[in-house]
Scaffold this motif. Structure first.
Motif, PDB file in Angstrom:
ATOM      1  N   LEU A  92       0.838  -1.198   0.000  1.00 14.21           N
ATOM      2  CA  LEU A  92       0.000   0.000   0.000  1.00 14.21           C
ATOM      3  C   LEU A  92       0.873   1.248   0.000  1.00 14.21           C
ATOM      4  N   PHE A  93       0.673   2.102  -0.997  1.00 16.06           N
ATOM      5  CA  PHE A  93       1.425   3.349  -1.099  1.00 16.06           C
ATOM      6  C   PHE A  93       0.708   4.431  -0.300  1.00 16.06           C
ATOM      7  N   GLY A 126       1.126  12.994  -1.446  1.00 15.65           N
ATOM      8  CA  GLY A 126       1.389  12.828  -2.865  1.00 15.65           C
ATOM      9  C   GLY A 126       1.933  11.444  -3.173  1.00 15.65           C
ATOM     10  N   VAL A 127       2.254  11.218  -4.429  1.00 14.59           N
ATOM     11  CA  VAL A 127       2.747   9.913  -4.864  1.00 14.59           C
ATOM     12  C   VAL A 127       4.052   9.575  -4.146  1.00 14.59           C
ATOM     13  N   ASP A 128       4.145   8.362  -3.636  1.00 17.71           N
ATOM     14  CA  ASP A 128       5.365   7.883  -2.980  1.00 17.71           C
ATOM     15  C   ASP A 128       6.211   7.181  -4.040  1.00 17.71           C
ATOM     16  N   PHE A 129       7.036   7.950  -4.721  1.00 22.18           N
ATOM     17  CA  PHE A 129       7.794   7.440  -5.860  1.00 22.18           C
ATOM     18  C   PHE A 129       8.738   6.310  -5.450  1.00 22.18           C
ATOM     19  N   LEU A 145      -2.608  13.149 -11.536  1.00 21.78           N
ATOM     20  CA  LEU A 145      -1.172  13.294 -11.736  1.00 21.78           C
ATOM     21  C   LEU A 145      -0.829  14.618 -12.406  1.00 21.78           C
ATOM     22  N   THR A 146       0.218  15.256 -11.928  1.00 14.60           N
ATOM     23  CA  THR A 146       0.760  16.416 -12.616  1.00 14.60           C
ATOM     24  C   THR A 146       1.766  15.934 -13.661  1.00 14.60           C
ATOM     25  N   GLN A 147       2.179  16.829 -14.536  1.00 14.63           N
ATOM     26  CA  GLN A 147       3.190  16.462 -15.526  1.00 14.63           C
ATOM     27  C   GLN A 147       4.478  16.030 -14.832  1.00 14.63           C
ATOM     28  N   GLU A 148       4.815  16.707 -13.742  1.00 12.20           N
ATOM     29  CA  GLU A 148       6.022  16.339 -12.986  1.00 12.20           C
ATOM     30  C   GLU A 148       5.889  14.940 -12.387  1.00 12.20           C
ATOM     31  N   ASP A 149       4.709  14.639 -11.840  1.00  8.02           N
ATOM     32  CA  ASP A 149       4.466  13.297 -11.316  1.00  8.02           C
ATOM     33  C   ASP A 149       4.648  12.254 -12.410  1.00  8.02           C
TER      34      ASP A 149
END
Length: 341
Positions: free
Chosen positions: A111-112, A117-120, A138-142
Motif C-alpha cells: 500500500l502506497f 502525494g505519490v510515494d515514488f 497526476l501532474t506532468q512532474e508526477d
C-alpha cells in the motif's frame, strides 16, 4: 436505457484502436518473440503518449481506485494506493477491494501512502512493468518522474474526470485484456439497468450533488459539475442533469463550482439533492433563510451520505464499487424521489 457516458468510452476505444494499429507496424521482432503474441500497445493520454513494449506482469497503480480494473480482471497489483478516505476500518483497503482480494485468494498488495502525494520510492520498490493511473490527478512532474520507473498510463482527458467505463477501457487495453474489459463494461451496464428497473420513481428526476458543506457558514455552497464522475453517474441511473447545473458546467472545465447562497433560486429546477453529511446538515439547510427555499430542501428530497464512510465514497462510481453500493444508493435516491413533487 441509453447511457450518455458510453459515448466517451466508444471514443476512447477508437483512440486506443488507432494507437494499436499505429504501433503494431513498428513493433520489434524482439518484443514480439519475447511475449508470444503480444503486440506493443500505444496509448495517448493527457500527459503524453505511452508505449508498453512487452506484456506487463507486475502492475502497480497510483491514485484513487486504479487498482480496481486489474483486480476485476483477475490481476493482483504488486502495489496500490492506500485508501485515504472512506476506509471504515483503517486498514487502507476499501470493502469492495477487500472483497475482491478475498475472492481471488490474494494477499493485500503493497500500500502506497499518498497522504503527501505519490510515494515514488515505494512505487519503484515494487519493480512494476506498468503503472496505471487512468483515473488520477497526476501532474506532468508526477508523470515524468513515474515514467522513469515504468511506462505510465495517465488519464485520457481531465484530471479526476475519467468515467468508469473509460477507466476500464484504458487500463484493460494497457494490460492486453481489452476484450475482457469490454465484457466487464457490458456486465456492469446490465447490472445497473436491472437494478434501475426496480426503482422506477427516480426515472427522469433531476439531481444535483453538493460537495461537503460547512454547516457553520452557509453563505456559499459548492456543487459538482457535469465534469465530475458523481454527476455523470446520475445519467447511468436514469436521472437527469438540471439545466442550471448544465449551464454552469458549460462555462468551466472544473469538477466543482461555488455559488453564493443568494443565487440559490437558480437551482429551482433540482428535484433531488445528494450531498455528504447527516441530520445536522439537513437541519442546517432547512433553517437557512435562502437555501431552505430550494424546492429539493422544501420537499426534503435530500440524500445525505456518510461523510467518511464507504457508502459516501462509492457514490463516485468505480469498477468494483458499483456492484457494492448500487442497490443501497438507489434505495436512498428512491426515498428522496418519493418526497419530490
Amino acid at each position: 436505457m441509453i447511457h450518455a457516458p458510453r459515448v466517451a468510452a466508444v471514443a476512447v476505444a477508437a483512440l486506443l484502436t488507432v494507437g494499436l494499429a499505429a504501433c503494431s507496424s513498428s513493433s520489434t521482432p524482439e518484443a514480439q518473440s519475447a511475449d508470444g503474441d503480444w503486440t506493443p500497445v500505444t496509448i495517448e493520454h493527457a500527459l503524453g503518449t505511452t508505449t508498453i513494449e512487452s506484456k506487463p506482469d507486475r502492475v502497480a497503480t497510483v491514485n484513487w481506485a486504479n487498482q480496481e480494473v486489474p483486480l476485476a480482471l483477475g490481476v493482483v497489483p504488486v502495489g496500490m494506493a492506500a485508501a485515504n478516505f472512506g476506509d471504515d476500518d483503517g486498514d487502507g483497503v476499501l470493502p469492495w477491494v477487500q472483497q475482491k482480494l478475498e475472492d481471488l485468494d490474494a494477499p493485500t498488495p503493497v500500500l502506497f501512502d499518498e497522504t503527501d502525494g505519490v510515494d515514488f520510492e515505494a512505487v519503484a520498490d515494487t519493480d512494476p512493468d506498468v503503472i496505471l493511473a487512468a483515473y488520477s490527478g497526476l501532474t506532468q512532474e508526477d508523470y515524468d518522474q513515474l515514467s522513469e520507473i515504468a511506462p505510465v498510463v495517465a488519464y485520457p482527458d481531465t484530471a479526476w474526470g475519467t468515467p468508469w467505463r473509460d477507466m476500464i477501457e484504458v487500463s484493460s487495453t494497457a494490460l492486453g485484456m481489452g476484450d475482457e474489459g469490454r465484457q466487464l463494461i457490458t456486465d456492469l451496464d446490465r447490472q445497473i439497468d436491472e437494478s434501475v428497473a426496480n426503482h422506477p420513481d427516480i426515472a427522469g428526476k433531476s439531481a444535483m450533488f453538493l460537495t461537503h458543506i460547512d454547516t457553520t457558514n452557509l453563505s456559499e455552497v459548492s456543487f459538482y459539475t457535469t465534469h465530475d464522475t458523481r454527476t455523470m453517474f446520475f445519467e447511468d441511473l436514469g436521472m437527469t442533469t438540471p439545466a442550471s447545473v448544465a449551464a454552469a458546467s458549460a462555462e468551466t472545465d472544473k469538477f466543482s463550482l461555488t455559488r453564493s447562497a443568494e443565487q440559490a433560486d437558480a437551482f429551482n429546477d433540482v428535484d433531488i439533492i445528494v450531498t455528504y453529511g447527516g441530520d445536522e446538515l439537513t437541519n442546517a439547510l432547512k433553517a437557512d433563510p435562502l437555501l431552505s427555499q430550494m424546492p429539493a430542501v422544501v420537499n426534503n428530497s435530500i440524500v445525505s451520505l456518510p461523510t467518511d464512510g464507504p457508502i459516501g465514497t462509492a457514490s463516485n462510481p468505480t469498477p468494483l464499487s458499483i456492484s457494492w453500493v448500487l442497490d443501497d444508493y438507489l434505495d436512498r435516491l428512491d426515498q428522496a424521489a418519493d418526497q419530490a413533487q
